[in-house]
Structures are given as C-alpha cells and as structure tokens.
Design a protein around this motif. Structure first.
Motif, PDB file in Angstrom:
ATOM      1  N   PRO A  86      10.020   2.528  -0.658  1.00  0.00           N
ATOM      2  CA  PRO A  86       8.835   1.733  -0.320  1.00  0.00           C
ATOM      3  C   PRO A  86       7.680   2.558   0.240  1.00  0.00           C
ATOM      4  N   SER A  87       7.975   3.596   1.023  1.00  0.00           N
ATOM      5  CA  SER A  87       6.890   4.352   1.660  1.00  0.00           C
ATOM      6  C   SER A  87       5.952   4.970   0.637  1.00  0.00           C
ATOM      7  N   GLU A  88       6.503   5.427  -0.490  1.00  0.00           N
ATOM      8  CA  GLU A  88       5.665   6.010  -1.545  1.00  0.00           C
ATOM      9  C   GLU A  88       4.755   4.949  -2.154  1.00  0.00           C
ATOM     10  N   VAL A  89       5.320   3.777  -2.431  1.00  0.00           N
ATOM     11  CA  VAL A  89       4.538   2.696  -3.026  1.00  0.00           C
ATOM     12  C   VAL A  89       3.507   2.179  -2.018  1.00  0.00           C
ATOM     13  N   GLU A  90       3.927   2.065  -0.768  1.00  0.00           N
ATOM     14  CA  GLU A  90       3.026   1.582   0.288  1.00  0.00           C
ATOM     15  C   GLU A  90       1.804   2.493   0.449  1.00  0.00           C
ATOM     16  N   ALA A  91       2.030   3.802   0.347  1.00  0.00           N
ATOM     17  CA  ALA A  91       0.932   4.752   0.523  1.00  0.00           C
ATOM     18  C   ALA A  91      -0.133   4.577  -0.553  1.00  0.00           C
ATOM     19  N   LEU A  92       0.288   4.313  -1.785  1.00  0.00           N
ATOM     20  CA  LEU A  92      -0.665   4.197  -2.880  1.00  0.00           C
ATOM     21  C   LEU A  92      -1.311   2.817  -2.954  1.00  0.00           C
ATOM     22  N   VAL A  93      -0.518   1.758  -2.755  1.00  0.00           N
ATOM     23  CA  VAL A  93      -1.100   0.412  -2.738  1.00  0.00           C
ATOM     24  C   VAL A  93      -2.003   0.256  -1.510  1.00  0.00           C
ATOM     25  N   GLY A  94      -1.566   0.843  -0.398  1.00  0.00           N
ATOM     26  CA  GLY A  94      -2.339   0.746   0.848  1.00  0.00           C
ATOM     27  C   GLY A  94      -3.662   1.484   0.814  1.00  0.00           C
ATOM     28  N   ALA A  95      -3.849   2.336  -0.211  1.00  0.00           N
ATOM     29  CA  ALA A  95      -5.124   3.049  -0.322  1.00  0.00           C
ATOM     30  C   ALA A  95      -6.224   2.183  -0.926  1.00  0.00           C
ATOM     31  N   HIS A  96      -5.846   0.985  -1.424  1.00  0.00           N
ATOM     32  CA  HIS A  96      -6.862   0.075  -1.956  1.00  0.00           C
ATOM     33  C   HIS A  96      -7.823  -0.301  -0.820  1.00  0.00           C
ATOM     34  N   ASP A 106      -3.022  -3.654   5.448  1.00  0.00           N
ATOM     35  CA  ASP A 106      -1.642  -3.238   5.698  1.00  0.00           C
ATOM     36  C   ASP A 106      -0.777  -3.704   4.538  1.00  0.00           C
ATOM     37  N   VAL A 107       0.319  -2.986   4.305  1.00  0.00           N
ATOM     38  CA  VAL A 107       1.215  -3.347   3.208  1.00  0.00           C
ATOM     39  C   VAL A 107       2.636  -2.948   3.579  1.00  0.00           C
ATOM     40  N   ALA A 108       3.573  -3.788   3.186  1.00  0.00           N
ATOM     41  CA  ALA A 108       5.000  -3.461   3.305  1.00  0.00           C
ATOM     42  C   ALA A 108       5.647  -3.781   1.969  1.00  0.00           C
ATOM     43  N   VAL A 109       6.457  -2.863   1.473  1.00  0.00           N
ATOM     44  CA  VAL A 109       7.100  -3.029   0.173  1.00  0.00           C
ATOM     45  C   VAL A 109       8.596  -3.212   0.366  1.00  0.00           C
ATOM     46  N   ILE A 110       9.127  -4.230  -0.284  1.00  0.00           N
ATOM     47  CA  ILE A 110      10.555  -4.558  -0.161  1.00  0.00           C
ATOM     48  C   ILE A 110      11.139  -4.814  -1.551  1.00  0.00           C
ATOM     49  N   GLY A 111      12.446  -4.833  -1.627  1.00  0.00           N
ATOM     50  CA  GLY A 111      13.124  -5.201  -2.857  1.00  0.00           C
ATOM     51  C   GLY A 111      13.656  -6.614  -2.760  1.00  0.00           C
ATOM     52  N   LEU A 112      13.354  -7.423  -3.750  1.00  0.00           N
ATOM     53  CA  LEU A 112      13.859  -8.793  -3.794  1.00  0.00           C
ATOM     54  C   LEU A 112      14.876  -8.928  -4.931  1.00  0.00           C
TER      55      LEU A 112
END
Length: 517
Positions: free
Chosen positions: A426-436, A441-447
């Motif tokens: 998630p941290s990798e995805v959060e860093a890139l989505v969070g740059a928008h 703020d953003v948190a990425v999880i698996g559902l």
C-alpha cells in the motif's frame, strides 16, 4: 559439496546422457537437451564477448517464452547473474531496478521494447549491450538475439563458477515503496531443487507446465527443480491466462505438474461443466496451489475437478524459497493449514516481538531456517540484518502452530495486498495516488475479491473544497502505476473519519474492517 553441479553444469550432463529427449518448450517451439545446452553455451559465450565480468547482472524483460530457459542456463554457465524484471511494470519502475541492480546488459522481447525506449537515456547500460528477440525485425540500437547466439561458441565456457556465487537477483516490493533485490546463490537454487524433487517425488518422466511469470520466484524455482532432475519444462507462453486454453493445455500438453495461484483455479472452476468435462486429465498427477491464501471451498472444488491429481499447497517467499508444504493426503484433515516444514529444514520458530517463542495456538512472527535461504538484500545490509535472528529468517508473516505441528498463517506482511498472486504494498500506491493535487490523505487496503483474492481499494480524504471524482484518480494512477497495482475502487471520507493510533499512524486494519462489510 564437492561434485554438486549448478544448473548450467547439470544441463550439460543431461545433454550428454539424454541428448535427444525434449528438455524445454513453450506453446510454439521445443528443444532437446542437446539443442538447449548448445544454444545456452552460445549465449553464455556471446555475453562474455561483450566484456562482461563474473557476477555482472544481465536484465531480462520478457513475457513467458522458451528463451527464458536459455537465458537462465547461459547466466549459470557464464558466472553471470540473471536479473528478471516483471513485464507488468511501467518504465520508471523498470528504470529503478536496472539502475539499482547495476545491470550490465539487457535482453528484451520485441513487444516490450517500447518500455525500454522510454527510459533508455536514463539507464546506465552500454549502448552495445542491448539484445532483442522476438518475431519482429530487430530495431536500431539492439543486437539481434539469433545473430548474437550464432556468433558465440557452442563449447561450454571455461568460467570457474562456484556454488557460493550469486545466480539470480530478483526484486520484491518493499514496505517503504522501493523494491528490494534478493540475491540467491547457485547453492541455494540447487538445494531448493533437491528439496522440491523430494517433496513432490519428481523424476525425469515428469514435466512442468509453468504458467506463472518466469520473472517470479515460483516459476524459477520449479524450473530449476524440473531442469535439475531431467524433466520437461513447458512454458505457458501466453500474455494472459485463458482458462479454457489452460485446461486444454493441461489435458493435452503431456505435463504432469503445474503450479497456479488461487485466481487461476477460480477462473478454471468458473468454466461451464460442458467445457471442463470434455477433457481427460489423467496425465496430470500433481497440482500446486500457492502464492496467495486459498479458500477451503476452492481447494475442494479443485480436487473434484482433477480427481487423479494430488493437490499440494506451499508457503514460501522469494527470500526463503519453500518454507512449508501441505501434501495431498493432508488436505482434508488439515484444510486451512499450509503444512509443516519442508524436508531438511530446522523447526519453524513462532516468536513474539521480544524474540520469545509463543505457545502453540498463539500467533507470532514466523521464522524459518533452511539451506536455501537467500544470501542478502542487494546493497541493503541493514535490511538483511533485520531479516535474520541468527540463522533464522523472517519476511514479516504472522502465523500460529497447532498441536500437531502444522502452520496456519494468521496474517501476512504488514498491510500487504495479494491480487492474483502479485504482492502489492500500500505505501507505494499511497505515495503515487497521494501526489494528486486534490488528495489530502490516502490509505490503500486490500478488499476481498472472488476472482483475484483481493482488489486494491483506496480510501481518499480530499483537500477542503476540492471536487474529486473516481475517474480523475483512475486516470492519474494509469500514468503512474503498473496495472495490477492500480486501485480498482475508491471511497471518499472526511479527515475525521480516517482511523489513526496515538502517534497518528493510519490503522489499515480498521479500514479493512469497515469497507469489507
């Protein structure tokens, strides 16, 4: 270990003893052991002619194809290090791996040349060390693979390759967002091959259909085992998994074994009964399910679909190789477990945060000790040190041991998402989505996802007053993340709704609990 042969040397032995037997193939081509060995020798010598030195890294970017068999064998023969790159990665991700791994040469399949051209000016590989293969004409700036091989000697190179020398450098994502390079030696590969042969009862009449990407440790490890014992390595050379085609290939392709992730099995189980029932699977005697948690009902249905095949399940990692294995006769009595230690391993240790063993039934961090554990993380001595307690290694997985000594995984690496067998942090995805610019703020999880096991879900806190739509973020991530890492769904919440602990850290587990309902 005097007399123990590495993979390249073992291939030479098979070429001498059974030269006319088929050793490697994909869906279009096949090679006898003699042909495979000769082409691998030519490639090894051709690579050395580029002034590569022992231990230099050779990067490979390709879909599944028989050339992987030649490249892995050639690097073993030449004392070079194979650096497989996931074909799903985008240019910037490939660039990081090439530069971090200090690759000295690059072998690229034609359909992926565009990815390389995006970053070519930013990677430190000499211009004359780019090699191209495939059906299309060789582009300017690349050596043609077939011409390159033809110019190399068919004699085994005279390199003095020791078992302690590294053979592969495979990158696995890290929780900080940057992938880590896992260095594995020839000794590690040979010993893991032997363990696999013992656990599965392999011999030279067996053949593997390798469906998972050859850039993954799963396929590489089984490739080594079947190649070492003289079986047939069949590469499933399709860019995507077609369940009906896969079922037909398993029935008609002559392979006795395959290893698939739960998603693959779920897709095959989803075929109409008329399709599933028209094939004979008698040749298929061994099935492996791994790389992601498998639901008990999925395993039951697999055993019903392939009644003559023993179903194995394993737990392992790129760093550790196989750690545990659950055998066919244990599937119903220990359903939900991943088995016990593989042959030759020391007893698994389940430890609390202080490093003390926990009682059976209690969860703790899993540490394993075997002869095929990785050597180190590339250029990361502190991370290597963190992974070990003495001879015992951990990749951060949580587990418990039952009264019979079987291991049950109770959690995975902190917050890690497994989607179709791919590890996503998630941290990798959060860093890139969070740059928008509109994301506060953003948190990425698996559902949970019935087909993929898990899907990537992003929980977004927009900036005050910002109007942010899901379509905006889908487009944003498309340009910055490999397809399998992109969030498939989004939720928008207020800042006060983001659960945090006392130090302000987002509680991903609380979010999973909330959005899984």
């Amino acid at each position: 270990m005097k007399g123990l042969l590495n993979f390249g040397q073992m291939l030479s032995a098979h070429a001498r003893i059974t030269p006319s037997r088929v050793g490697a193939r994909d869906l279009e081509r096949s090679m006898t052991f003699k042909q495979w060995n000769e082409r691998s020798c030519r490639l090894a010598n051709a690579l050395l002619s580029l002034s590569l030195n022992k231990g230099d890294r050779v990067a490979i970017l390709a879909y599944n194809c028989v050339e992987w068999c030649e490249i892995f064998a050639a690097t073993a023969k030449a004392g070079l290090v194979a650096l497989p790159i996931n074909f799903r990665l985008i240019g910037k991700e490939v660039q990081f791996i090439i530069n971090n791994g200090e690759a000295a040469a690059f072998i690229v399949q034609d359909e992926l040349v565009g990815v390389v051209e995006e970053i070519r000016k930013d990677i430190s590989i000499k211009a004359n060390r780019f090699i191209h293969f495939g059906m299309r004409a060789c582009p300017a700036g690349y050596r043609d693979y077939e011409d390159f091989l033809a110019a190399g000697s068919a004699r085994d190179p005279s390199q003095n390759v020791d078992l302690s020398d590294p053979w592969t450098l495979m990158y696995t994502s890290g929780t900080t967002g940057n992938p880590k390079g896992v260095v594995r030696s020839h000794r590690s590969a040979v010993l893991l091959s032997m363990v696999t042969e013992i656990e599965l009862g392999l011999h030279r009449n067996d053949g593997a259909l390798l469906v998972m990407p050859m850039c993954h440790a799963n396929s590489l490890n089984f490739f080594g085992a079947f190649g070492y014992c003289g079986g047939v390595n069949s590469i499933y050379s399709r860019k995507s998994f077609d369940p009906e085609h896969a079922v037909r290939t398993l029935a008609e392709g002559g392979s006795t074994f395959t290893s698939l992730v739960p998603t693959h099995y779920i897709m095959m189980l989803g075929l109409p009964q008329a399709v599933r029932g028209k094939y004979n699977y008698d040749d298929l005697t061994k099935l492996m399910i791994s790389s992601a948690p498998a639901r008990p009902e999925t395993k039951r249905e697999v055993m019903e679909m392939f009644p003559n095949s023993g179903l194995f399940e394993l737990y392992g990692a790129t760093e550790t190789g196989w750690v545990t294995m659950l055998h066919p006769h244990e599937q119903f009595t220990k359903l939900g477990s991943v088995g016990r230690e593989c042959v030759g391993a020391a007893p698994i240790r389940i430890l609390d945060e202080a490093g003390n063993e926990v009682p059976d039934g209690q969860p703790g961090e899993l540490y394993c000790c075997n002869a095929h554990t990785f050597d180190c993380y590339w250029r990361l001595p502190e991370k290597t040190k963190e992974a070990f307690r003495g001879d015992y290694c951990s990749v951060g997985d949580m587990a418990r041991r039952d009264d019979d000594g079987y291991i049950h995984l109770s959690d995975r690496k902190s917050n890690m998402i497994i989607c179709g067998g791919e590890n996503i942090y998630p941290s990798e995805v959060e860093a890139l989505v969070g740059a928008h610019p509109m994301v506060k703020d953003v948190a990425v999880i698996g559902l949970p996802d019935e087909k993929w096991g898990e899907r990537v879900h992003a929980v977004i806190v927009p900036h005050d007053g910002a109007t942010l739509k899901e379509s905006d973020l889908l487009e944003w991530s498309k340009e910055r993340l490999a397809g399998y890492k992109r969030p498939r769904s989004y939720a928008f919440i207020a800042e006060s709704e983001m659960p945090r602990n006392a130090t302000g850290k987002v509680l991903h587990r609380e979010l999973k609990k909330k959005f899984s309902n």
